[in-house]
Scaffold this motif. Structure first.
Motif, PDB file in Angstrom:
ATOM      1  N   SER A 174      -3.574  -8.614  -5.239  1.00 36.47           N
ATOM      2  CA  SER A 174      -3.057  -9.898  -4.659  1.00 36.47           C
ATOM      3  C   SER A 174      -3.403  -9.706  -3.217  1.00 36.47           C
ATOM      4  O   SER A 174      -3.420 -10.849  -2.615  1.00 36.47           O
ATOM      5  CB  SER A 174      -1.732 -10.245  -4.836  1.00 36.47           C
ATOM      6  OG  SER A 174      -0.882  -9.082  -4.030  1.00 36.47           O
ATOM      7  N   GLY A 175      -3.684  -8.749  -2.822  1.00 36.61           N
ATOM      8  CA  GLY A 175      -4.135  -8.370  -1.331  1.00 36.61           C
ATOM      9  C   GLY A 175      -2.870  -8.555  -0.269  1.00 36.61           C
ATOM     10  O   GLY A 175      -3.212  -8.489   0.896  1.00 36.61           O
ATOM     11  N   ILE A 176      -1.793  -8.328  -1.034  1.00 27.60           N
ATOM     12  CA  ILE A 176      -0.407  -8.416   0.088  1.00 27.60           C
ATOM     13  C   ILE A 176       0.141  -6.966   0.335  1.00 27.60           C
ATOM     14  O   ILE A 176       0.758  -6.802   1.303  1.00 27.60           O
ATOM     15  CB  ILE A 176       0.597  -9.297  -0.577  1.00 27.60           C
ATOM     16  CG1 ILE A 176       1.092  -8.511  -1.996  1.00 27.60           C
ATOM     17  CG2 ILE A 176       0.036 -10.668  -0.830  1.00 27.60           C
ATOM     18  CD1 ILE A 176       2.570  -9.465  -2.423  1.00 27.60           C
ATOM     19  N   MET A 177      -0.490  -5.899  -0.368  1.00 29.69           N
ATOM     20  CA  MET A 177       0.122  -4.525  -0.025  1.00 29.69           C
ATOM     21  C   MET A 177      -0.420  -3.961   1.186  1.00 29.69           C
ATOM     22  O   MET A 177      -1.388  -4.043   1.716  1.00 29.69           O
ATOM     23  CB  MET A 177      -0.529  -3.715  -1.167  1.00 29.69           C
ATOM     24  CG  MET A 177      -0.273  -2.077  -0.999  1.00 29.69           C
ATOM     25  SD  MET A 177       1.563  -1.737  -1.445  1.00 29.69           S
ATOM     26  CE  MET A 177       1.231  -1.311  -3.029  1.00 29.69           C
ATOM     27  N   VAL A 178       0.607  -3.509   1.952  1.00 32.18           N
ATOM     28  CA  VAL A 178       0.585  -2.858   3.347  1.00 32.18           C
ATOM     29  C   VAL A 178       0.652  -1.621   3.190  1.00 32.18           C
ATOM     30  O   VAL A 178      -0.381  -0.568   3.559  1.00 32.18           O
ATOM     31  CB  VAL A 178       1.313  -3.715   4.218  1.00 32.18           C
ATOM     32  CG1 VAL A 178       1.150  -2.610   5.531  1.00 32.18           C
ATOM     33  CG2 VAL A 178       1.175  -4.941   4.641  1.00 32.18           C
ATOM     34  N   SER A 179       1.572  -0.940   2.707  1.00 34.45           N
ATOM     35  CA  SER A 179       1.746   0.606   2.171  1.00 34.45           C
ATOM     36  C   SER A 179       2.871   0.738   1.457  1.00 34.45           C
ATOM     37  O   SER A 179       3.562  -0.248   0.862  1.00 34.45           O
ATOM     38  CB  SER A 179       2.070   1.144   3.476  1.00 34.45           C
ATOM     39  OG  SER A 179       3.393   0.864   4.148  1.00 34.45           O
ATOM     40  N   GLY A 180       3.262   1.967   1.040  1.00 33.78           N
ATOM     41  CA  GLY A 180       4.329   1.956   0.115  1.00 33.78           C
ATOM     42  C   GLY A 180       4.208   3.634  -0.532  1.00 33.78           C
ATOM     43  O   GLY A 180       3.214   3.915  -0.363  1.00 33.78           O
ATOM     44  N   ALA A 181       5.396   3.965  -1.177  1.00 33.23           N
ATOM     45  CA  ALA A 181       5.244   5.051  -1.890  1.00 33.23           C
ATOM     46  C   ALA A 181       6.623   5.109  -2.930  1.00 33.23           C
ATOM     47  O   ALA A 181       7.600   4.599  -2.615  1.00 33.23           O
ATOM     48  CB  ALA A 181       5.584   6.248  -0.773  1.00 33.23           C
ATOM     49  N   GLY A 182       6.430   5.886  -3.724  1.00 39.46           N
ATOM     50  CA  GLY A 182       7.517   6.413  -4.849  1.00 39.46           C
ATOM     51  C   GLY A 182       7.999   7.529  -4.039  1.00 39.46           C
ATOM     52  O   GLY A 182       7.548   8.339  -3.318  1.00 39.46           O
ATOM     53  N   LEU A 183       9.306   7.809  -4.554  1.00 39.78           N
ATOM     54  CA  LEU A 183      10.107   9.028  -3.998  1.00 39.78           C
ATOM     55  C   LEU A 183      10.512   9.948  -5.029  1.00 39.78           C
ATOM     56  O   LEU A 183      10.473   9.579  -6.169  1.00 39.78           O
ATOM     57  CB  LEU A 183      11.333   8.412  -3.133  1.00 39.78           C
ATOM     58  CG  LEU A 183      11.143   7.382  -2.068  1.00 39.78           C
ATOM     59  CD1 LEU A 183      12.692   7.020  -1.550  1.00 39.78           C
ATOM     60  CD2 LEU A 183      10.407   8.090  -0.726  1.00 39.78           C
ATOM     61  N   GLN A 184      10.647  11.279  -4.762  1.00 35.26           N
ATOM     62  CA  GLN A 184      10.823  12.303  -5.469  1.00 35.26           C
ATOM     63  C   GLN A 184      12.455  12.075  -5.938  1.00 35.26           C
ATOM     64  O   GLN A 184      13.216  11.177  -5.457  1.00 35.26           O
ATOM     65  CB  GLN A 184      10.964  13.497  -4.977  1.00 35.26           C
ATOM     66  CG  GLN A 184       9.478  13.969  -4.466  1.00 35.26           C
ATOM     67  CD  GLN A 184       8.555  14.231  -5.683  1.00 35.26           C
ATOM     68  OE1 GLN A 184       9.149  14.764  -6.911  1.00 35.26           O
ATOM     69  NE2 GLN A 184       7.410  14.180  -5.676  1.00 35.26           N
ATOM     70  N   PRO A 185      12.818  12.465  -7.062  1.00 33.39           N
ATOM     71  CA  PRO A 185      14.305  12.459  -7.597  1.00 33.39           C
ATOM     72  C   PRO A 185      15.279  12.828  -6.541  1.00 33.39           C
ATOM     73  O   PRO A 185      14.998  13.302  -5.709  1.00 33.39           O
ATOM     74  CB  PRO A 185      14.471  13.322  -8.695  1.00 33.39           C
ATOM     75  CG  PRO A 185      12.923  13.650  -9.236  1.00 33.39           C
ATOM     76  CD  PRO A 185      12.144  13.684  -7.859  1.00 33.39           C
TER      77      PRO A 185
END
Length: 117
Positions: free
Chosen positions: A37-48
Motif C-alpha cells: 500500500s506504500g504506507i509502511m515506514v518501519s516496524g518490528a515484531g518483538l521476542q516473547p
C-alpha cells in the motif's frame, strides 16, 4: 503507529509447529499488504515477553525485573509505523491486523523528532 498486543495463547502459536504456519502466514500477509500500500515506514515484531527486562528507578534506586508483568493478560507483540492521511485510515489498517481479532491493535500518533541542539 500501530501497536499490537496478543494473549499468551497467541504468543505460544509462534513456537507451535502445528499453529505457527497459520499464525505467521496471517502476519506475513498483513505486512505485505502494508508494504504494497506504500504506507509502511518501519516496524518490528518483538521476542516473547519472558525475554524482556524492565528497569524502574524508585527512590533513586534501580530495580530490574526479568520477564513480563505477572498481572498482564496481553503482551506487546510488535509495532509498525505507518504514514496515513488520517485516523480513519489508521483504524482501518488496525482492524485488519491479526491481533485485532485475538488481542488488540492500538493506534497512537508518534511525536515529531526532538530538536538536538
Amino acid at each position: 503507529m500501530l501497536i499490537f498486543t496478543e494473549t499468551a495463547a497467541e504468543f505460544a502459536k509462534r513456537q507451535d509447529p502445528d499453529q505457527a504456519p497459520v499464525y505467521w502466514g496471517a502476519w506475513s500477509a498483513y505486512c505485505n499488504a502494508l508494504v504494497e500500500s506504500g504506507i509502511m515506514v518501519s516496524g518490528a515484531g518483538l521476542q516473547p515477553p519472558e525475554t524482556a527486562t524492565t528497569v524502574r528507578i524508585r527512590d533513586g534506586q534501580r530495580h530490574v525485573h526479568d520477564g513480563p508483568y505477572a498481572e498482564s493478560k496481553e503482551m506487546l507483540g510488535g509495532f509498525f509505523v505507518i504514514e496515513v492521511p488520517d485516523l480513519d485510515v489508521a483504524l482501518e489498517w488496525a482492524a485488519r491486523a491479526p491481533s485485532a481479532s485475538c488481542g488488540s491493535t492500538e493506534v497512537r500518533p508518534v511525536l515529531p523528532p526532538m530538536n538536538r541542539d
